[in-house]
Design a protein around this motif. Sequence first.
Motif, PDB file in Angstrom:
ATOM      1  N   LEU A   1     -39.645 -36.549  28.324  1.00  0.00           N
ATOM      2  CA  LEU A   1     -40.247 -36.893  27.043  1.00  0.00           C
ATOM      3  C   LEU A   1     -39.487 -36.285  25.869  1.00  0.00           C
ATOM      4  N   LEU A   2     -38.847 -35.159  26.116  1.00  0.00           N
ATOM      5  CA  LEU A   2     -38.175 -34.468  25.015  1.00  0.00           C
ATOM      6  C   LEU A   2     -36.708 -34.867  24.973  1.00  0.00           C
ATOM      7  N   TYR A   3     -36.277 -35.396  23.835  1.00  0.00           N
ATOM      8  CA  TYR A   3     -34.859 -35.723  23.659  1.00  0.00           C
ATOM      9  C   TYR A   3     -34.454 -35.356  22.244  1.00  0.00           C
ATOM     10  N   GLU A   4     -33.525 -34.394  22.120  1.00  0.00           N
ATOM     11  CA  GLU A   4     -33.209 -33.863  20.793  1.00  0.00           C
ATOM     12  C   GLU A   4     -31.973 -34.479  20.172  1.00  0.00           C
ATOM     13  N   GLY A   5     -31.282 -35.355  20.936  1.00  0.00           N
ATOM     14  CA  GLY A   5     -30.047 -35.944  20.403  1.00  0.00           C
ATOM     15  C   GLY A   5     -30.323 -37.125  19.480  1.00  0.00           C
ATOM     16  N   LYS A   6     -29.210 -37.673  19.003  1.00  0.00           N
ATOM     17  CA  LYS A   6     -29.345 -38.881  18.191  1.00  0.00           C
ATOM     18  C   LYS A   6     -29.416 -40.088  19.116  1.00  0.00           C
TER      19      LYS A   6
ATOM     20  N   HIS B   1     -38.875 -35.111  19.847  1.00  0.00           N
ATOM     21  CA  HIS B   1     -37.458 -34.914  19.539  1.00  0.00           C
ATOM     22  C   HIS B   1     -37.132 -33.531  18.984  1.00  0.00           C
ATOM     23  N   ASP B   2     -38.037 -32.580  19.170  1.00  0.00           N
ATOM     24  CA  ASP B   2     -37.748 -31.200  18.776  1.00  0.00           C
ATOM     25  C   ASP B   2     -38.418 -30.268  19.775  1.00  0.00           C
ATOM     26  N   GLY B   3     -37.634 -29.402  20.350  1.00  0.00           N
ATOM     27  CA  GLY B   3     -38.117 -28.548  21.426  1.00  0.00           C
ATOM     28  C   GLY B   3     -39.281 -27.663  21.028  1.00  0.00           C
TER      29      GLY B   3
END
Length: 825
Positions: free
Chosen positions: A388-393, A351-353
């Motif tokens: 796999l990467l998702y930075e939103g809520k 969850h963080d690039g």
Amino acid sequence: MDKYNHKKVEDNWKKHWFDNNIYKAVDFSPKPKKYILAELPYPSGKFLHLGHMMRYTVPEIYSRFMRMRGYNVLFPMGWDCFGLPAETYAIKNGITPQEAVAEAMTNFKASMQDMGYAIDWAREIDTSDPKYFKWTQWMFIELWKKGLAKVKVMPVWWCKELGVLADEEVLPDPDGPTGKKAERDGHPVEKRLFKQWVLDIPAYADRLLKDLDTVDYNEAVKEGQRNWIGKSEGAKIIFRVKNVEEKEIQLEVFTTRPDTIFGVTFLAISPQHPAVELLIKNTKNEKQLKDYIEKASGLSDLEKQKKDKTGVEIIGVLAENPLNWRRVPIFLADYILADYGTGAIMGVPAHDGRDYEFATKYNLEVVEVINNPKNNQENNDNADSEKLLYEGKGVLKNSDSFNNMGSDEATKAILQKLKEIGAGEEAVTYKIREQIFSRQRYWGEPIPLIYKKDGTIENIPIEQLPLELPIIKDFYATKEGESPLEGVGEWVNTTDSQGNAAKRDTDTMPTWAGSNWYYARYIDPKNDKEFANMDKLKYWMPVDKYFGDAGHTTAHLIYARFWYKFLFDLGLVPSSEPFNWRMSGGILLGADNRKMSKSRPEYSVDPKDTIDNYGADATRTFLAFLGPYSETFPWNENGIKACYRLMRDIYNLRVKVSNDIGSKGHAIEKDYHKTLKNITGMLEDLKMNTGVSEIMKFVNLLKKQKDIPQDIWRGFIAILAPFAPFLSEQLWQEINNYADWIDENSIHLQEWPQYIEELTVDAMVNIPIQINGKLRAVIAVKSEISEAEIREAVILEDKVRKYITSPEDIKNFRYVKGKVVSITI
RNA sequence: GGGCGAGUGGCGGAAUGGUAUACGCGACGGACUUAAAAUCCGUUGGGAGUUAAUCCCGUGAGGGUUCGAGUCCCUCCUCGCCCACCA
């Protein structure tokens, strides 16, 4: 008939204006005050170029307008003399900084007087004048006493040949050994740790942020400041670590996303983190870690940015997640900033690039704890890396009892849990840093502190201020990184308050020290008892309009606000904000289409040339006419020629002025009042460019007249006065047949003319007629016409009848009074 | 990567939701001049039409709101400035 000769007109009047200081601002005048401020220039280089003048001309026109409207106007000017630009200029030209600024001040002032700027020169200030910097030093001592100025060891630019360098002296050098080189002579430059004075601006971060709501800056400026302050709300969370010697160490991380804590698969800490030494001791790869720390400290910020993230695992220690007791590896990583947050982060690659990038590189596990809405509809059997990467809520999963909560709810619950077990709490952190406030340089205010034998520090007694710079020939920066003052024994060696031998601090203050409070000094520039008298400050402060460089939106504007708030806390100024209103000015581009700049004089236009060739009035009018104040414009000589023609045409109109005073019923009476009304509004709104075009339009009209009524001519001269002070003075003195100069007779001390509202409206107006949204006709009607009447007139109009065969065709008829008729058929 | 701002004639730009391109520059045509410069007069968004009347198109692209959009809303593109591994 004599021809317009700008030299003859302009040489005549400025002597009277400035010898008699007719533009003086009067303390405690019963008139309403208006404090109009333009940023003071730093005098280095030979001349102020036209780009500077563009920055000053619009504020100056405004100040003249406000004076004529009956305000007690303060429009001051001064010189920000200390600092690198002057020192560099002195070195280049083989003179001392003192000589450099003295020369520049003389030239700059002459240039401004040539432009006719309506400055109260009795309030001129110079930040390098001991009478001025006495108070800068005094304020520094106050900051030090309150703990807001303190010593820190910080990395600064350093070069073997030149010593310590400022940011602006360092250029990128991708092929060089260190990646950076000195602007001067191109020597390689690196970062070294040195003792520095810093100002604790972060202590005021919250107030600097909140009080933005109380001032009238445009949104861009406010946003710039908010970003710079960079408030982030989140949490500090403690991870327990046991090192190889079984000592317990706590690592505190800062995160804005406590809801992702179950996704932590590693910790990363800055190589400069204070716990590093303890952590790496006796670990399996201690040597490798030490090498990494060594390497990372030599990197410039720019290099860190460009490079891939790197890190080294501390093998042998693990950090324990306080909520699920999972043990994760700890890395030293150069993408972690030592001085933001806690200097340590919890790595949540899902969850963080940045964490994701790092985890990919070092093959760390990625644990998803927030449902990615993009993956929901799909069968994610081909779970490629992007997904796999998702930075939103989102909604939590894999998070024990917090599953199925939304991010916001989970954040609260997790924080609650962390508090219960003593492993974390809410935290706020800011991007804004302590500002380095010392330079190992000669040309600045000496730091007024002394070091006693026992290592303690005391300030020099207030009554001994100012602490002046010794006059030395060799003021170059030293190779060792020490201040050049270090070598001046008779200056450095002093005695403390008990009479024991002691040493002075040899650092000087940075360029921007004096400009933090200069606006307060204009209010009481000669005061030698205090930096400014409170009653005078109460009368004048805060600044009503502050004009300056767009580049100063963050740094200067924040520093000045901080400094002023500090003075406010000491009870020495009457308000907590110095500037009520701020507008940033645009840029004038030189012939090479780049910003006019002192470093490229060959592309910068010297106002002296345009004043010689076309006159100050034409130069001013041109700068005002270019366009909106905050925009960027290319230099174009044809534009100034047009303004010269305007001045000439106005001058030539003199012979048409009739002896009749009255304009009643004259063909141009209404045009005059309309023009006056328009220009008045435009000047209020600082739209000088359209103000000039209104003047041009009116002059075009005057040129067509056989005669010009004298009252209109007088009014017109007054309208012209803020734009073209010289020509208007000439015409005013002529029309009044004044033989000798008397201050009160100057056009610039006359009142702004009043327009008559009824004369600004026409009896007949042209009304466009739209049919189904398309313009089909324009009819002239009485301005007071009723809807019924205009409907009748419209239906009779031939051009309308082409589209409408009978009144029944009209589905909708709308008359917007004085504006438009809109018909739907 | 983030934030902010801006896209209008050949150019700088103007336009409280109401006749888009004011004002200026440049260009073109003419007058004056032996000539040039300067000055003065006229034309100047694109297209059709006769150089007329008139009509069509036109404010980065596409949608939307509205009687009416350069202006307000949404999506996108381009440019500029500032900040930038800020957890």
